[in-house]
Enzyme design. Structure first.
Site, PDB file in Angstrom:
ATOM      1  N   HIS A   1       4.442  10.522  -8.004  1.00 41.73           N
ATOM      2  CA  HIS A   1       5.867  10.710  -7.788  1.00 41.73           C
ATOM      3  C   HIS A   1       6.619  10.384  -9.083  1.00 41.73           C
ATOM      4  O   HIS A   1       6.015  10.161 -10.144  1.00 41.73           O
ATOM      5  CB  HIS A   1       6.368   9.878  -6.603  1.00 41.73           C
ATOM      6  CG  HIS A   1       6.110   8.404  -6.711  1.00 41.73           C
ATOM      7  ND1 HIS A   1       6.623   7.612  -7.720  1.00 41.73           N
ATOM      8  CD2 HIS A   1       5.386   7.564  -5.916  1.00 41.73           C
ATOM      9  CE1 HIS A   1       6.253   6.359  -7.538  1.00 41.73           C
ATOM     10  NE2 HIS A   1       5.482   6.304  -6.464  1.00 41.73           N
TER      11      HIS A   1
ATOM     12  N   HIS B   1       5.581   7.253 -11.267  1.00 31.38           N
ATOM     13  CA  HIS B   1       4.391   7.416 -12.111  1.00 31.38           C
ATOM     14  C   HIS B   1       4.726   8.233 -13.355  1.00 31.38           C
ATOM     15  O   HIS B   1       4.318   7.904 -14.473  1.00 31.38           O
ATOM     16  CB  HIS B   1       3.275   8.126 -11.331  1.00 31.38           C
ATOM     17  CG  HIS B   1       2.890   7.460 -10.055  1.00 31.38           C
ATOM     18  ND1 HIS B   1       2.997   8.089  -8.835  1.00 31.38           N
ATOM     19  CD2 HIS B   1       2.401   6.224  -9.796  1.00 31.38           C
ATOM     20  CE1 HIS B   1       2.568   7.267  -7.879  1.00 31.38           C
ATOM     21  NE2 HIS B   1       2.202   6.122  -8.439  1.00 31.38           N
TER      22      HIS B   1
ATOM     23  N   CYS C   1      -2.610  -8.004   0.796  1.00 27.70           N
ATOM     24  CA  CYS C   1      -1.918  -6.728   1.013  1.00 27.70           C
ATOM     25  C   CYS C   1      -2.828  -5.611   0.522  1.00 27.70           C
ATOM     26  O   CYS C   1      -3.137  -5.539  -0.680  1.00 27.70           O
ATOM     27  CB  CYS C   1      -0.583  -6.687   0.279  1.00 27.70           C
ATOM     28  SG  CYS C   1       0.210  -5.052   0.341  1.00 27.70           S
TER      29      CYS C   1
ATOM     30  N   CYS D   1      -0.992  -3.285  -2.064  1.00 26.68           N
ATOM     31  CA  CYS D   1      -0.964  -3.809  -3.435  1.00 26.68           C
ATOM     32  C   CYS D   1      -2.362  -4.061  -3.968  1.00 26.68           C
ATOM     33  O   CYS D   1      -2.542  -4.235  -5.171  1.00 26.68           O
ATOM     34  CB  CYS D   1      -0.182  -5.120  -3.499  1.00 26.68           C
ATOM     35  SG  CYS D   1       1.578  -4.989  -3.175  1.00 26.68           S
TER      36      CYS D   1
ATOM     37  N   CYS E   1       4.300  -7.860   3.308  1.00 25.39           N
ATOM     38  CA  CYS E   1       4.341  -7.727   1.855  1.00 25.39           C
ATOM     39  C   CYS E   1       5.773  -7.388   1.444  1.00 25.39           C
ATOM     40  O   CYS E   1       6.389  -6.473   2.012  1.00 25.39           O
ATOM     41  CB  CYS E   1       3.383  -6.632   1.396  1.00 25.39           C
ATOM     42  SG  CYS E   1       3.616  -6.131  -0.321  1.00 25.39           S
TER      43      CYS E   1
ATOM     44  N   HIS F   1       5.766  -3.546   0.055  1.00 26.64           N
ATOM     45  CA  HIS F   1       5.507  -2.438   0.971  1.00 26.64           C
ATOM     46  C   HIS F   1       6.165  -2.611   2.343  1.00 26.64           C
ATOM     47  O   HIS F   1       6.182  -1.667   3.127  1.00 26.64           O
ATOM     48  CB  HIS F   1       3.991  -2.254   1.157  1.00 26.64           C
ATOM     49  CG  HIS F   1       3.298  -1.795  -0.072  1.00 26.64           C
ATOM     50  ND1 HIS F   1       2.754  -2.670  -0.992  1.00 26.64           N
ATOM     51  CD2 HIS F   1       3.068  -0.557  -0.563  1.00 26.64           C
ATOM     52  CE1 HIS F   1       2.209  -1.984  -1.990  1.00 26.64           C
ATOM     53  NE2 HIS F   1       2.389  -0.702  -1.761  1.00 26.64           N
TER      54      HIS F   1
ATOM     55  N   LYS G   1      12.566   0.590  -4.064  1.00 24.72           N
ATOM     56  CA  LYS G   1      11.664   1.108  -5.080  1.00 24.72           C
ATOM     57  C   LYS G   1      11.113   2.454  -4.631  1.00 24.72           C
ATOM     58  O   LYS G   1      10.723   2.622  -3.470  1.00 24.72           O
ATOM     59  CB  LYS G   1      10.508   0.136  -5.309  1.00 24.72           C
ATOM     60  CG  LYS G   1       9.464   0.656  -6.300  1.00 24.72           C
ATOM     61  CD  LYS G   1       8.192  -0.163  -6.238  1.00 24.72           C
ATOM     62  CE  LYS G   1       7.114   0.439  -7.131  1.00 24.72           C
ATOM     63  NZ  LYS G   1       5.813  -0.233  -6.969  1.00 24.72           N
TER      64      LYS G   1
ATOM     65  N   LYS H   1       5.574   6.257  -2.258  1.00 23.06           N
ATOM     66  CA  LYS H   1       5.177   7.040  -1.095  1.00 23.06           C
ATOM     67  C   LYS H   1       5.272   6.191   0.172  1.00 23.06           C
ATOM     68  O   LYS H   1       5.685   6.658   1.229  1.00 23.06           O
ATOM     69  CB  LYS H   1       3.750   7.562  -1.268  1.00 23.06           C
ATOM     70  CG  LYS H   1       3.624   8.649  -2.332  1.00 23.06           C
ATOM     71  CD  LYS H   1       4.332   9.920  -1.921  1.00 23.06           C
ATOM     72  CE  LYS H   1       4.122  11.011  -2.965  1.00 23.06           C
ATOM     73  NZ  LYS H   1       4.830  12.244  -2.616  1.00 23.06           N
TER      74      LYS H   1
END
Length: 539
Positions: free
Chosen positions: A31, A34, A140, A143, A163, A166, A314, A317
């Site tokens: 995405h 990255h 997690c 992560c 987490c 996430h 953030k 996905k």
């Protein structure tokens, strides 16, 4: 393909400017987040190539761990099949689409990596840096990281913990593991940070790491025994290596560690590790400690970029905020995409993306300021001099101001982009010069000067248009690392290659050398560099 580009950095003794991105987890397609880091690394390394330096740029994919295994199972394929599919159908094609000129693409499932990883951890085990123990605590999977209680959020029940990244429940793990003696390296790390204050950047990232290490480090669990998708420990194959310990070593395995000593000496230590701020501790604490234990040099800098945000979250996905880069490149174009994120978001800080801001910058900075300047100059040289660049024979204070502006822009951009990784500041300096040239043309009014058919009038008109074209020559060099296709189009429009050679052969320092574009060059008005945008596509 860009991923196999040969920039002739190996086989010589002088060190190369070595930049790495994180290796990206292939549980899904890439995405904007990255691509943001990868484009930044590409611009940085292209800039250093444009300085005339030897450069080596590494990116790749992280393919082991529990999350990959579960994703593959959910899709009815083996982990290796899943990784192969994502890498070949999503990751590599996107980097090629974005004109990423990486010199290598490392995959952690490649034998050239796994063999060296086993040698590295065997060496640490033989030195007594790794021991067997037991672990219990929150983990997690998203992560791929063991969490401290203070890093967790409360969940829906009294027993559930989430987490913070996430927003998903962590799992409680209890298993027999091997541990790396990370706790022994706290004082050594603090001593290193003090002696190398620029090792971690920006300052906010450095301060975060210092606070973490000063609280005393705990030994690191480096193996898992409840699943088998990973690199087996060479002395105990019932265990696979913790995915982060495996992944971090890509920076040395790709550079020739354990396989090509001459190449490794040329490339290591890395000049810059680019990382997201969420993986800073792995790169600024665990990785340096592992290298110290192995007796290897530490990288010169670890630079953490901020997060791209959507709606205050953030971009990822898992948060359903991931946006495909091609959603934007299909509308704005690849070069505008490369430009926008580095211009709009100061590197190292969080920043929000919006269609409105992208559209405004595209229209104002790229289409109006830059693209229109290139189009106007080519059109006037065509109209008044039949497309043949005239010589400047009547220069004065106005031209001297443009020359001084160029010298200042080159110096500022080189320092900010090449040294400080301040891409936004460097691009601002370049575009201040573009604005100056636009102002110069407006002030000199060549369309009025053209009405004077005297020798003095023709000389003055020639000088104005040469000054503008020469300014564009320099701008093409400065923007080549950022917008390579656009810069090439401009270079061709100016007829520069016939007299100066390929754009890639021009240096940043040489951009400031006034008068390089030869009079007599054929100037043509090519396609519009930044066409008018259509309406925003429906989401």
């Amino acid at each position: 393909m860009a991923a196999t580009a040969d920039h002739s950095t190996t086989g010589a003794s002088a060190p190369a400017y070595y930049v790495s991105t994180p290796i990206y987890y292939v549980n899904d397609r890439p995405h904007l987040g990255h691509a943001y880091t990868t484009v930044a690394g590409d611009v940085l390394t292209r800039w250093h190539r444009q300085r005339g330096e030897k450069v080596w740029y590494l990116t790749g994919t992280d393919e082991h761990g529990q999350k990959i295994m579960r994703t593959a199972e959910a899709n009815g394929v083996t982990p290796q099949e899943w990784c192969d599919k994502l890498v070949e159908e999503a990751w590599k094609p996107l980097w090629e689409h974005l004109e990423i000129a990486n010199d290598d693409f490392i995959r952690t499932t490649q034998q050239r990596h796994t063999d060296r990883v086993q040698e590295f951890v065997q060496d640490l085990y033989d030195k007594g840096e790794i021991y067997k123990g037991g672990y219990s605590g929150p983990y997690c999977v998203g992560c791929e990281e063991f969490k401290l209680p203070a890093e967790l959020l409360d969940g829906a029940t009294a027993d559930e913990k989430l987490c913070a990244v996430h927003k998903r429940p962590v799992e409680w793990l209890e298993e027999e593991n091997y541990f790396f003696r990370l706790s022994a390296y706290g004082p050594k790390l603090l001593e290193f940070y003090a002696a190398n204050p620029d090792f971690i950047q920006p300052a906010s990232a450095r301060n975060e790491v210092l606070r973490f290490v000063e609280q005393d480090l705990k030994d690191l669990s480096i193996s898992r025994s409840t699943f088998n998708w990973g690199v087996p420990l060479p002395w105990d194959e019932k265990h696979v290596l913790y995915v982060w310990v495996d992944a971090l070593q890509n920076y040395i395995t790709a550079a020739g560690y354990g396989s090509d000593p001459e190449r490794f000496a040329e490339l290591w230590p890395a000049s810059v590790h680019l990382v997201g701020k969420d993986i800073l501790r792995f790169h600024a604490v665990i990785w340096p400690a592992m290298l110290m234990a192995a007796g290897l040099p530490l990288p010169k800098r670890v630079v953490a970029n901020g997060w791209l945000m959507v709606g205050g979250e953030k971009m990822s996905k898992s948060n359903l905020t991931g946006i495909a880069p091609t959603d934007l490149t299909s509308h704005f174009g690849v070069d505008a995409y490369r430009y926008y994120f580095l211009r709009a978001i100061p590197f190292g800080t969080d920043g929000s993306f919006s269609w409105e801001d992208f559209t405004a910058r595209y229209t104002s900075e790229l289409a109006n300021d830059f693209g229109n300047l290139a189009s106007r100059v080519a059109a006037m040289v065509g109209k008044y001099f039949d497309g043949v660049l005239p010589a400047a024979t009547a220069s004065g204070e106005a031209e001297k101001a443009v020359q001084d502006g160029l010298a200042a822009a080159v110096a500022a951009a080189d320092r900010k982009i090449g040294e400080d990784l301040d891409f936004a500041g460097g691009l601002a300096a370049i575009f201040e010069f573009v604005k100056q040239v636009n102002g110069y043309i407006s002030d000199q009014e060549p369309w009025k000067v053209a009405k004077d058919d005297s020798a003095e009038g023709r000389a003055r008109l020639a000088t104005i248009l040469y000054t503008a074209a020469e300014s564009l020559r320099a701008t093409a060099v400065l923007l080549n690392p950022v917008m390579p296709s656009t810069a090439e189009k401009l270079w061709a429009s100016l007829g520069a290659e016939a007299g100066l050679g390929a754009l890639a052969a021009q240096t940043v320092a040489g951009a400031a050398d006034w008068g390089r574009l030869p009079a007599g060059a054929t100037v043509t008005k090519g396609a519009i560099l930044f066409p008018r945008l259509e309406e925003k596509p429906a989401s």
